[in-house]
Design an enzyme around this catalytic site. Structure first.
Site, mmCIF file in Angstrom:
data_model
loop_
_atom_site.group_PDB
_atom_site.id
_atom_site.type_symbol
_atom_site.label_atom_id
_atom_site.label_comp_id
_atom_site.label_asym_id
_atom_site.label_seq_id
_atom_site.Cartn_x
_atom_site.Cartn_y
_atom_site.Cartn_z
ATOM 1 N N HIS A 1 -38.376 -33.907 107.391
ATOM 2 C CA HIS A 1 -37.130 -34.586 107.803
ATOM 3 C C HIS A 1 -37.234 -36.115 107.656
ATOM 4 C CE1 HIS A 1 -35.845 -30.698 109.166
ATOM 5 N NE2 HIS A 1 -36.698 -30.656 110.164
ATOM 6 N N ASP B 1 -35.845 -24.560 105.820
ATOM 7 C CA ASP B 1 -35.996 -24.728 107.262
ATOM 8 C C ASP B 1 -35.425 -23.558 108.073
ATOM 9 O OD1 ASP B 1 -36.488 -25.832 109.711
ATOM 10 O OD2 ASP B 1 -35.409 -27.685 109.407
HETATM 11 ZN ZN ZN Z 1 -38.698 -27.242 110.795
#
Ligand code: ZN
Length: 466
Positions: A280, A331
């Site tokens: 991220h 994810d």
């Molecule tokens: Zn993750």
């Protein structure tokens, strides 16, 4: 020269892009294990080739997955009870409830369905950021890596290449012990974790295509001393994964407890280099983005999940301007199309900056080519596959886009990758080959029916669980 090589099969494609150039057409000779013997534009004399009407790209590597979360994809899209708004933290409660309920057999069914879907969408390898270690009471299984074993069995069933990354998770937050819902994730200390890593290593050593990584959940879930101890003691060649700076609340907590922004703290206190994959890194300031890029470390971006969770915009321009490397992951698996991830990443930046072609810095740069090169090459770094894709001696792991589609066939070769990135979906894919064999073809995984059935049974059982 090729005449003297004994090969197992010869395939002819309309084109093949190996991240450096197009071969048009492309004759690919493979050995019996599905390794590339040669890629040429002319056919070996008198050798019949199987003609496949497609454009070959190296298979996509999915650099970030939590397999079990696939079981709740699409089921957190309404406001929670007694609430007029929603955010990441309430989504996390729903996710924890699911995490608390999954058995190893159910994990295998969920992951097998998910991995088959990844293959159908063009992924050939996945990095599994795996923190669901213990039984439902939070006690270690007799075999510590039981859940990892379930993930490996799922990968073997479907053909995807698994990089298992057992995760160190120690506490609920900077000043909070773990909650009851987090008990399944915990390691007591670095030794406990390194033992799990060792057992996971023994497990993946039994599978010729599986790999291992080392991972820490986040700065909030591990103390600085233990985090540093693990990075010191883990085998040096393994890729290192960690979540960072996904949410503003996390930035505030790290500032409060460590006195710096998360990426700035990591740059100063951890030996960050090209082995690191920061997942991220959404909220970096300009200096963090510049400094991180200079270390050679990678960022793993998960645009469809980050969009779904309302994370924010990654500092893509600053990071790429400084030479930053990135890959993509799915994810939570709310989206499974690699080209959609690449479009989301670009479109978020276009909307934010009110400009176009945000991957490009020089006149004539081609968005699709830059995006695919980043995702394909650095996705391989994240999964620990460092070989040059589709090169001689390497396994033929490829996604084949349909060359009958006029948008691809009629695009000038220099623009074909953009035509693929910006218009393709799963219906544009002829199939996916791993080790030279079709694992999915004509929008179907080889074992689709059995996988659908097992997955549906598991979803039903999870829903029936009080
Ligand atoms: Zn993750």
């Amino acid at each position: 020269m090729l005449k003297n090589i004994s090969f197992h099969k010869l395939l002819r494609f309309d084109g093949l892009w190996d991240t450096q150039r197009w071969f048009e057409p492309a004759f690919v000779a493979l050995d019996a294990q599905g390794r590339v013997l040669s890629v040429t534009e002319t056919a070996p004399d008198h050798t019949p080739a199987e003609n496949i009407k497609g454009y070959v790209l190296p298979g996509h590597h999915n650099a970030h997955s939590h397999a079990f979360q696939y079981a709740m994809a699409g089921l957190a899209e309404r406001l929670p009870p007694h609430s007029a708004s929603d955010d990441f933290w309430s989504w996390r409660e729903t996710m924890y409830n699911l995490a608390g309920a999954v058995s190893p057999e159910q994990m295998e069914d969920i992951a097998a369905m998910l991995y088959a879907e990844m293959i159908r969408h063009g992924y050939t390898a996945v990095a599994e950021f795996h923190y669901l270690h213990h039984d439902k009471d939070g006690q270690p299984y007799a075999e510590k890596a039981t859940m990892g074993q379930a993930l490996l069995r799922a990968a073997q069933k479907t053909g995807i290449k698994l990089t298992l990354i057992p995760i160190f998770y120690q506490r609920g937050g900077f000043d909070r012990p773990a909650s009851p819902l987090q008990q399944r994730f915990l390691s007591q200390d670095p030794d406990d974790y390194l033992d799990l890593l060792e057992q996971s290593h023994a497990l993946i050593a039994t599978s010729p295509h599986a790999k291992l990584g080392v991972g820490i959940h986040s700065l909030r879930a591990a103390s600085p001393e233990h985090l540093q101890a693990i990075l010191r003691q883990a085998p040096p060649h393994l890729p290192r994964h960690i979540h960072v700076a996904e949410q503003q609340k996390e930035i505030q907590e790290v500032l409060q407890h460590l006195g710096q922004r998360p990426v700035a703290w990591m740059l100063q206190h951890l030996p960050i280099d090209e082995r690191f994959h920061l997942v991220h890194a959404t909220h970096m300031d300009h200096e963090e983005a510049q400094m991180l890029a200079k270390t050679g470390a990678h960022v793993v971006l998960c645009p469809s999940t980050e969009g779904n969770l309302g994370d924010g915009f990654f500092a893509l321009r600053e990071f790429m301007q400084a030479g930053g490397r990135w890959s993509i992951g799915t994810d939570s698996h709310i989206g499974l199309q690699p080209c959609e991830e690449l479009r989301w990443l670009d479109y978020g930046q276009r909307l934010r900056h009110e400009k176009r072609n945000m991957y490009c810095f020089q006149s004539g740069d081609e968005s699709g080519e830059i995006a695919l090169r980043q995702a394909i090459l650095h996705g391989r770094a994240a999964t620990g596959h460092h070989e040059t894709p589709l090169s001689v001696g390497q396994p033929f792991d490829a996604v084949i886009y349909n060359a009958r589609m006029p948008l691809f066939a009629m695009a000038p070769p220099t623009q074909r990758l953009s035509a693929i990135v910006y218009t393709a979906d799963v219906s544009s894919i002829l199939g996916t080959m791993i080790n030279g064999r079709w694992c999915a073809k004509d929008q179907q995984h080889l074992h689709q029916d059995a996988l659908y059935e097992a997955f549906s049974r598991t979803l039903q059982a999870l829903r029936d669980t009080p």
